[in-house]
Design a protein around this motif. Structure first.
Motif: not given
Length: 226
Positions: A101-103, A198-202, A210-211, A217-219
């Motif tokens: 989880q991301a805040l 849910e998923s991540v992109n590089i 991060i999605n 949003v950007r990490l």
């Protein structure tokens, strides 16, 4: 009786094809090697005027220039290898974020079947009578959490998922607001809540993305990972 020997077979053809491929790859190499440089240097020495030979400083300068050029080429190769390795490491690290989880700054709170729904309110100065209010999808106020007086900074809160009567509410998305007073004046505070990754992109220019269900949003914009 025919004594002619046939030189056509799939095996021989495969050998000929490989030989042609090797020769072609060697011919396509346009890079100058150290042997090419010394061959050119030898030709230069053989054609120089005996009465006016090349200056030693010039010869050393040419050799130094070639060495520097070769060093830069090797350095670029090493940097490319390092960049590739860092990208692979970033992808591996990013994959471990899925399911966490991301805040993120948001006024919605996700309530699961079990556990608390958590978030954070940000106060630029000390607050009095801070209250966290939770409303359902219909806009009905279902719970007010009294946080009392709080110092400036990030103020963590947790909602147990119960309404004012102590009954567990169904899972889903709820709206949350934070209000408090400073010197007798009430104001709303920005709120951040935890969202499932849910998923991540590089992305080469933006780094790790991060999605969540609310978007990408950007990490670097994430305040906390839990």
């Amino acid at each position: 009786m025919n004594n002619d020997i046939s030189t056509s077979s799939s095996y021989l053809d495969s050998i000929r094809w490989q030989e042609q491929q090797v020769a072609s790859s060697e011919d396509e190499s346009d890079a100058l090697t150290q042997e090419d440089f010394f061959s050119l240097l030898t030709q230069q020495l053989s054609y120089q005027d005996p009465s006016n030979p090349a200056d030693n400083d010039q010869m050393i300068a040419q050799m130094t220039s070639f060495t520097m050029a070769q060093g830069i080429t090797d350095l670029n190769t090493n940097f490319e290898s390092l960049a590739s390795s860092m990208t692979s490491n970033s992808a591996l690290q990013a994959s471990t974020l899925v399911g966490k989880q991301a805040l993120l700054e948001s006024n919605t709170l996700d309530l699961n079947e079990t556990g608390d729904a958590r978030g954070s309110a940000v106060a630029e100065e000390a607050m009095d009578n801070l209250k966290i209010k939770v409303t359902d999808e219909s806009g009905q106020l279902v719970r007010t959490i009294d946080m009392g007086s709080q110092a400036a900074g990030a103020i963590r809160f947790a909602w147990d998922g119960n309404n004012e009567a102590g009954e567990r509410l169904p899972e889903g998305e709820y709206t949350i607001t934070a209000e408090g007073s400073t010197n007798g004046e009430f104001s709303s505070l920005p709120v951040a809540t935890f969202k499932n990754i849910e998923s991540v992109n590089i992305n080469g220019s933006s780094g790790i993305i991060i999605n969540t269900k609310e978007g990408a949003v950007r990490l670097t914009d994430v305040a906390e990972i839990a």
